[in-house]
Design an enzyme around this catalytic site. Structure first.
Site, PDB file in Angstrom:
ATOM      1  N   ALA A 130       0.857  -1.201   0.000  1.00  0.00           N
ATOM      2  CA  ALA A 130       0.000   0.000   0.000  1.00  0.00           C
ATOM      3  C   ALA A 130       0.885   1.241   0.000  1.00  0.00           C
ATOM      4  O   ALA A 130       1.222   1.777   1.058  1.00  0.00           O
ATOM      5  CB  ALA A 130      -0.934  -0.005   1.214  1.00  0.00           C
ATOM      6  N   SER A 132       1.031   4.076  -3.181  1.00  0.00           N
ATOM      7  CA  SER A 132       0.122   5.104  -3.718  1.00  0.00           C
ATOM      8  C   SER A 132      -1.296   4.888  -3.198  1.00  0.00           C
ATOM      9  O   SER A 132      -2.009   5.839  -2.877  1.00  0.00           O
ATOM     10  CB  SER A 132       0.109   5.048  -5.248  1.00  0.00           C
ATOM     11  OG  SER A 132       1.371   5.439  -5.742  1.00  0.00           O
ATOM     12  N   THR A 158      10.563   7.267   7.248  1.00  0.00           N
ATOM     13  CA  THR A 158      11.735   8.142   7.261  1.00  0.00           C
ATOM     14  C   THR A 158      11.942   8.648   8.680  1.00  0.00           C
ATOM     15  O   THR A 158      10.979   9.037   9.340  1.00  0.00           O
ATOM     16  CB  THR A 158      11.515   9.325   6.290  1.00  0.00           C
ATOM     17  OG1 THR A 158      11.137   8.780   5.026  1.00  0.00           O
ATOM     18  CG2 THR A 158      12.773  10.153   6.120  1.00  0.00           C
ATOM     19  N   SER A 178     -15.344   3.903   4.408  1.00  0.00           N
ATOM     20  CA  SER A 178     -14.830   5.276   4.549  1.00  0.00           C
ATOM     21  C   SER A 178     -14.270   5.568   5.950  1.00  0.00           C
ATOM     22  O   SER A 178     -13.636   6.602   6.134  1.00  0.00           O
ATOM     23  CB  SER A 178     -15.919   6.277   4.196  1.00  0.00           C
ATOM     24  OG  SER A 178     -17.004   6.111   5.072  1.00  0.00           O
ATOM     25  N   ASP A 241      -1.595  17.419   2.539  1.00  0.00           N
ATOM     26  CA  ASP A 241      -1.835  18.762   1.979  1.00  0.00           C
ATOM     27  C   ASP A 241      -0.905  19.792   2.634  1.00  0.00           C
ATOM     28  O   ASP A 241      -0.440  20.724   1.982  1.00  0.00           O
ATOM     29  CB  ASP A 241      -3.286  19.197   2.205  1.00  0.00           C
ATOM     30  CG  ASP A 241      -4.255  18.504   1.250  1.00  0.00           C
ATOM     31  OD1 ASP A 241      -3.792  17.903   0.266  1.00  0.00           O
ATOM     32  OD2 ASP A 241      -5.473  18.574   1.499  1.00  0.00           O
ATOM     33  N   ARG A 269      35.779  26.419 -15.257  1.00  0.00           N
ATOM     34  CA  ARG A 269      36.225  25.340 -16.152  1.00  0.00           C
ATOM     35  C   ARG A 269      36.617  25.918 -17.518  1.00  0.00           C
ATOM     36  O   ARG A 269      35.783  26.510 -18.220  1.00  0.00           O
ATOM     37  CB  ARG A 269      35.080  24.328 -16.309  1.00  0.00           C
ATOM     38  CG  ARG A 269      35.333  23.249 -17.332  1.00  0.00           C
ATOM     39  CD  ARG A 269      36.341  22.241 -16.859  1.00  0.00           C
ATOM     40  NE  ARG A 269      36.434  21.102 -17.758  1.00  0.00           N
ATOM     41  CZ  ARG A 269      37.459  20.274 -17.792  1.00  0.00           C
ATOM     42  NH1 ARG A 269      38.507  20.468 -16.986  1.00  0.00           N
ATOM     43  NH2 ARG A 269      37.466  19.244 -18.609  1.00  0.00           N
ATOM     44  N   PHE A 341      29.094  19.826 -15.217  1.00  0.00           N
ATOM     45  CA  PHE A 341      30.359  19.388 -14.608  1.00  0.00           C
ATOM     46  C   PHE A 341      31.064  18.343 -15.490  1.00  0.00           C
ATOM     47  O   PHE A 341      32.218  17.994 -15.230  1.00  0.00           O
ATOM     48  CB  PHE A 341      30.111  18.777 -13.220  1.00  0.00           C
ATOM     49  CG  PHE A 341      30.148  19.762 -12.078  1.00  0.00           C
ATOM     50  CD1 PHE A 341      29.137  20.691 -11.900  1.00  0.00           C
ATOM     51  CD2 PHE A 341      31.190  19.745 -11.157  1.00  0.00           C
ATOM     52  CE1 PHE A 341      29.156  21.597 -10.840  1.00  0.00           C
ATOM     53  CE2 PHE A 341      31.233  20.642 -10.100  1.00  0.00           C
ATOM     54  CZ  PHE A 341      30.211  21.567  -9.938  1.00  0.00           C
ATOM     55  N   GLY A 343      32.543  15.044 -17.137  1.00  0.00           N
ATOM     56  CA  GLY A 343      33.071  13.791 -16.564  1.00  0.00           C
ATOM     57  C   GLY A 343      33.263  13.905 -15.056  1.00  0.00           C
ATOM     58  O   GLY A 343      33.002  12.951 -14.306  1.00  0.00           O
ATOM     59  N   GLU A 366       5.930  11.049  -0.486  1.00  0.00           N
ATOM     60  CA  GLU A 366       4.763  11.901  -0.162  1.00  0.00           C
ATOM     61  C   GLU A 366       3.800  12.006  -1.350  1.00  0.00           C
ATOM     62  O   GLU A 366       3.199  13.051  -1.602  1.00  0.00           O
ATOM     63  CB  GLU A 366       5.189  13.252   0.396  1.00  0.00           C
ATOM     64  CG  GLU A 366       5.738  13.062   1.807  1.00  0.00           C
ATOM     65  CD  GLU A 366       5.925  14.311   2.606  1.00  0.00           C
ATOM     66  OE1 GLU A 366       5.092  15.214   2.486  1.00  0.00           O
ATOM     67  OE2 GLU A 366       6.912  14.369   3.362  1.00  0.00           O
TER      68      GLU A 366
HETATM   69  N1  CAA Z   1      -8.286  16.238   2.920  1.00  0.00           N
HETATM   70  C1  CAA Z   1      -9.287  15.652   3.649  1.00  0.00           C
HETATM   71  N2  CAA Z   1      -9.945  14.551   3.245  1.00  0.00           N
HETATM   72  C2  CAA Z   1      -9.610  14.031   2.064  1.00  0.00           C
HETATM   73  C3  CAA Z   1      -8.601  14.583   1.238  1.00  0.00           C
HETATM   74  C4  CAA Z   1      -7.934  15.736   1.714  1.00  0.00           C
HETATM   75  N3  CAA Z   1      -6.970  16.307   1.003  1.00  0.00           N
HETATM   76  N4  CAA Z   1      -8.463  13.841   0.124  1.00  0.00           N
HETATM   77  C5  CAA Z   1      -9.373  12.858   0.225  1.00  0.00           C
HETATM   78  N5  CAA Z   1     -10.049  12.969   1.394  1.00  0.00           N
HETATM   79  C6  CAA Z   1     -11.144  12.131   1.872  1.00  0.00           C
HETATM   80  C7  CAA Z   1     -12.261  12.088   0.843  1.00  0.00           C
HETATM   81  O1  CAA Z   1     -13.147  13.170   1.031  1.00  0.00           O
HETATM   82  C8  CAA Z   1     -12.904  10.761   1.138  1.00  0.00           C
HETATM   83  O2  CAA Z   1     -13.731  10.910   2.275  1.00  0.00           O
HETATM   84  P1  CAA Z   1     -15.160  10.136   2.388  1.00  0.00           P
HETATM   85  O3  CAA Z   1     -14.802   8.669   2.422  1.00  0.00           O
HETATM   86  O4  CAA Z   1     -15.728  10.636   3.647  1.00  0.00           O
HETATM   87  O5  CAA Z   1     -15.914  10.499   1.140  1.00  0.00           O
HETATM   88  C9  CAA Z   1     -11.736   9.880   1.561  1.00  0.00           C
HETATM   89  O6  CAA Z   1     -10.694  10.773   1.997  1.00  0.00           O
HETATM   90  C10 CAA Z   1     -11.224   9.004   0.442  1.00  0.00           C
HETATM   91  O7  CAA Z   1     -10.835   9.867  -0.621  1.00  0.00           O
HETATM   92  P2  CAA Z   1     -10.488   9.339  -2.088  1.00  0.00           P
HETATM   93  O8  CAA Z   1     -11.670   8.546  -2.582  1.00  0.00           O
HETATM   94  O9  CAA Z   1     -10.041  10.494  -2.885  1.00  0.00           O
HETATM   95  O10 CAA Z   1      -9.303   8.339  -1.812  1.00  0.00           O
HETATM   96  P3  CAA Z   1      -8.470   7.432  -2.799  1.00  0.00           P
HETATM   97  O11 CAA Z   1      -8.342   6.094  -2.205  1.00  0.00           O
HETATM   98  O12 CAA Z   1      -8.965   7.570  -4.187  1.00  0.00           O
HETATM   99  O13 CAA Z   1      -6.984   8.030  -2.678  1.00  0.00           O
HETATM  100  C11 CAA Z   1      -5.138   9.442  -3.127  1.00  0.00           C
HETATM  101  C12 CAA Z   1      -6.658   9.303  -2.877  1.00  0.00           C
HETATM  102  C13 CAA Z   1      -5.003  10.906  -3.453  1.00  0.00           C
HETATM  103  C14 CAA Z   1      -4.631   8.607  -4.274  1.00  0.00           C
HETATM  104  C15 CAA Z   1      -4.394   9.064  -1.827  1.00  0.00           C
HETATM  105  O14 CAA Z   1      -4.460   7.698  -1.568  1.00  0.00           O
HETATM  106  C16 CAA Z   1      -2.942   9.496  -1.867  1.00  0.00           C
HETATM  107  O15 CAA Z   1      -2.639  10.660  -1.634  1.00  0.00           O
HETATM  108  N6  CAA Z   1      -2.027   8.527  -2.149  1.00  0.00           N
HETATM  109  C17 CAA Z   1      -0.623   8.795  -2.053  1.00  0.00           C
HETATM  110  C18 CAA Z   1      -0.132   8.350  -0.710  1.00  0.00           C
HETATM  111  C19 CAA Z   1       1.036   9.123  -0.273  1.00  0.00           C
HETATM  112  O16 CAA Z   1       1.177  10.302  -0.558  1.00  0.00           O
HETATM  113  N7  CAA Z   1       1.882   8.473   0.495  1.00  0.00           N
HETATM  114  C20 CAA Z   1       3.016   9.143   1.034  1.00  0.00           C
HETATM  115  C21 CAA Z   1       3.543   8.400   2.208  1.00  0.00           C
HETATM  116  S1  CAA Z   1       4.397   9.434   3.298  1.00  0.00           S
HETATM  117  C22 CAA Z   1       5.968   9.548   2.738  1.00  0.00           C
HETATM  118  O17 CAA Z   1       6.308   9.208   1.660  1.00  0.00           O
HETATM  119  C23 CAA Z   1       6.821  10.281   3.681  1.00  0.00           C
HETATM  120  C24 CAA Z   1       8.258  10.061   3.685  1.00  0.00           C
HETATM  121  O18 CAA Z   1       8.792   9.006   3.717  1.00  0.00           O
HETATM  122  C25 CAA Z   1       9.081  11.283   3.780  1.00  0.00           C
END
Ligand code: CAA
Length: 418
Positions: A130, A132, A158, A178, A241, A269, A341, A343, A366
C-alpha cells in the site's frame, strides 16, 4: 486567490537555517552520505537554533511561524544537503496529523516535546502493498480493554530509529469503507514495536528509512488521534496537503543548490581556451535552469501561503502542483548540473552527483508525481462547472447528440475520472 506573503518572522527563520546549512550541514554532507549515518550534530543544531518549533503554534510551545517559514527553512537546508532537508521536514510531517486531528490534550502532551526537539517524530503510512493506494493498508489496531493492540508492519518510515514518537496509521474497522483507518501515537520502546530493515538508499543517505514492525504492540486508548476511530484517512490526506509544499521546498533547495554549483563551476572550467560559461550552449542551459528554479519558487510560496491563510479550497490542488512541479524541476536541474560538470560531475569526488541522487526520491515520496497530477486533475474537473457557460461558445455537432450519455453513464464516467 491568496498572494504570496513572506513575513519578517519567516525571513528570520530562513536566515537562521541558512547559517546552520552553511556552518554545520554543508561541511559534513559528503561524509554522512558516504557512511549513511544520521548526523547528530545537525540534530543538535536544529535544537539549539529553535528550528524544530518553526511550524508548531505558539500555544503548543512552537514559534507559530507557519508553512511559508517551514518551506524557507527546508529550502535552505536542502540547498546544502537534500538528506538533511528531509531529516528536518519529516518532523513536520509526523506532527501534522496531530495538528490536523489531535485532541487538545494530545496537542498539549506531545507538540511541545516536538517543538523543543526532546522528541523527534516520524510518520508511518505506507506499507509493502500500500504505497500510492494508502487506503489499502493492512496493519491493524484492535481495541482490547483500554488499549489499542497493533499488529502489522509499515514500510519506508523516514527518521525511523531516530524518532522517539511515531504516528502510525492502522485499520481499526476492516468492515468500513470510509471509516476504516485511524492514527495511533506509538512511543519508542513500547513492547512489540520494533525498527527492522534499515534501507540502503540511492540518495538522502544521511536519514534512515526503515521498516517498522508491530507485534501485539499495546498502546493506551488515549493515544488514538482525535479520540474517535475512523478519521485516520482524512487525517493522513489533510497532513499531506500541509506537508507537500515542504517536499516541493526540498526539491527547490536541491535545484537552487545545484544551480549555484553549476554556475560556479562553469565560470572556472576552461575548455577551448575560455571558461565554459562564455559558451552559448552552456548559457542556454544555465538560463533555463535558473528560470525553472524561480518558477518553482513561486509555486512553493504560493502553496505555502494558501496553507498559512487557511485558503482550504485551494490547498489540495496547489500543494500537489508545487510538489510535482518543484521536484520535477529538481530532477531536471540537478541532472543538467551534472552535465555541466561533465566527466567530473559523474565522480563522487565532486559534490554535484549527490544532488541528482537526492533529487530522485522527491519525485516519489509523499505521493508520486503521477499521484499529484491525478489530484490536480480531480480538482480541475470538480472546478470545471464554473466554466459551464463556455458551452454556449462551443458549437454542437451532430456527433455530440449521437454520443450523448445518460445521467447514469455520466455519473459513472465521473467516478472513473475522480
Ligand atoms: N483532505 C481531507 N480529506 C480528504 C482529502 C484531503 N486532502 N483527500 C481525500 N479525502 C477524503 C475524501 O473526502 C474521502 O472521504 P469520504 O470517504 O468521507 O468520502 C476519503 O478521503 C477518500 O478519498 P479518495 O476517494 O479520494 O481516496 P483514494 O483512495 O482515491 O486516494 C489518493 C486518494 C489521493 C490517491 C491518496 O491515496 C494518496 O494521496 N495517495 C498517495 C499516498 C502518499 O502520498 N503516500 C506518502 C507516504 S508518506 C511519505 O512518503 C513520507 C516520507 O517518507 C518522507
Amino acid at each position: 486567490m491568496s498572494a504570496i506573503v513572506i513575513t519578517e518572522e519567516a525571513r528570520h527563520w530562513q536566515e537562521v537555517a541558512h547559517k546552520v546549512a552553511e556552518e554545520v550541514v554543508r561541511p559534513i554532507a559528503k561524509h554522512f552520505d558516504e557512511v549513511q549515518e544520521y548526523p547528530e550534530e545537525v540534530k543538535q543544531a536544529y535544537i539549539e537554533n529553535g528550528l524544530l518549533g518553526v511550524w508548531i503554534p505558539k500555544e503548543y510551545g512552537g514559534h507559530g511561524a507557519g508553512i511559508v517559514a517551514l518551506c524557507l527553512v527546508i529550502e535552505e537546508l536542502s540547498r546544502a544537503c537534500g538528506g538533511t532537508g528531509v531529516a528536518y521536514a519529516v518532523n513536520a510531517l509526523g506532527s501534522f496529523p496531530m495538528l490536523v486531528g489531535g485532541t487538545e490534550e494530545q496537542k498539549q502532551k506531545w507538540l511541545p516535546q516536538v517543538a523543543s526537539g526532546e522528541k523527534m517524530i516520524a510518520f508511518c503510512l505506507s506499507e509493502k502493498f500500500a504505497g500510492s493506494d494508502a487506503g489499502g493498508m493492512q496493519c491493524q489496531a484492535r481495541l482490547d480493554g483500554d488499549h489499542w493492540v497493533l499488529n502489522g508492519e509499515k514500510k519506508w518510515t523516514t527518521n525511523g530509529g531516530v524518532a522517539s514518537l511515531y504516528t502510525v496509521f492502522a485499520v481499526t474497522d476492516p468492515t468500513s469503507k470510509s471509516r476504516r483507518i485511524s492514527a495511533v501515537m506509538v512511543e519508542q520502546g513500547t513492547p512489540g514495536f520494533e525498527v527492522r530493515k534499515v534501507e540502503d538508499k540511492m540518495g538522502i543517505r544521511c536519514v534512515p528509512v526503515v521498516e517498522t514492525h508491530f507485534e501485539d504492540c499495546r498502546v493506551p486508548q488515549e493515544n488514538l488521534l482525535g479520540g474517535r476511530p475512523g478519521m485516520g484517512f482524512k487525517h493522513a490526506m489533510g497532513t499531506l496537503d500541509l506537508a507537500r509544499p515542504g517536499v516541493a521546498a526540498q526539491g527547490l533547495g536541491l535545484a537552487q543548490g545545484a544551480l549555484e554549483y553549476a554556475v560556479t563551476y562553469a565560470k572556472r572550467r576552461i575548455q577551448f581556451g575560455a571558461p565554459i560559461s562564455s559558451m552559448g550552449v552552456i548559457q542556454d542551459m544555465l538560463a533555463l535552469m535558473a528560470t525553472k528554479v524561480e518558477a518553482a519558487r513561486g509555486l512553493v510560496l504560493r502553496a505555502a501561503t494558501a496553507v498559512d491563510q487557511g485558503d482550504t479550497a485551494a490547498v489540495n490542488k496547489l500543494a500537489a502542483m508545487s510538489k510535482s512541479f518543484a521536484t520535477d524541476v529538481a530532477m531536471e536541474v540537478t541532472t543538467n548540473a551534472v552535465q555541466i560538470f561533465g566527466g567530473y560531475g559523474y565522480m563522487k569526488d565532486y559534490p554535484i552527483e549527490k544532488y541528482m541522487r537526492d533529487a530522485k526520491i522527491t519525485q516519489i515520496y509523499e505521493g508520486t508525481n503521477q499521484i499529484q497530477r491525478m489530484v490536480i486533475a480531480r480538482n480541475l474537473i470538480k472546478e470545471a462547472d464554473k466554466f459551464s457557460y463556455l458551452n454556449a461558445y462551443i458549437p454542437t455537432e451532430s456527433y455530440d447528440t449521437y454520443n450523448a450519455l445518460s445521467e447514469e453513464e455520466l455519473a459513472a464516467a465521473g467516478e472513473a475520472v475522480s
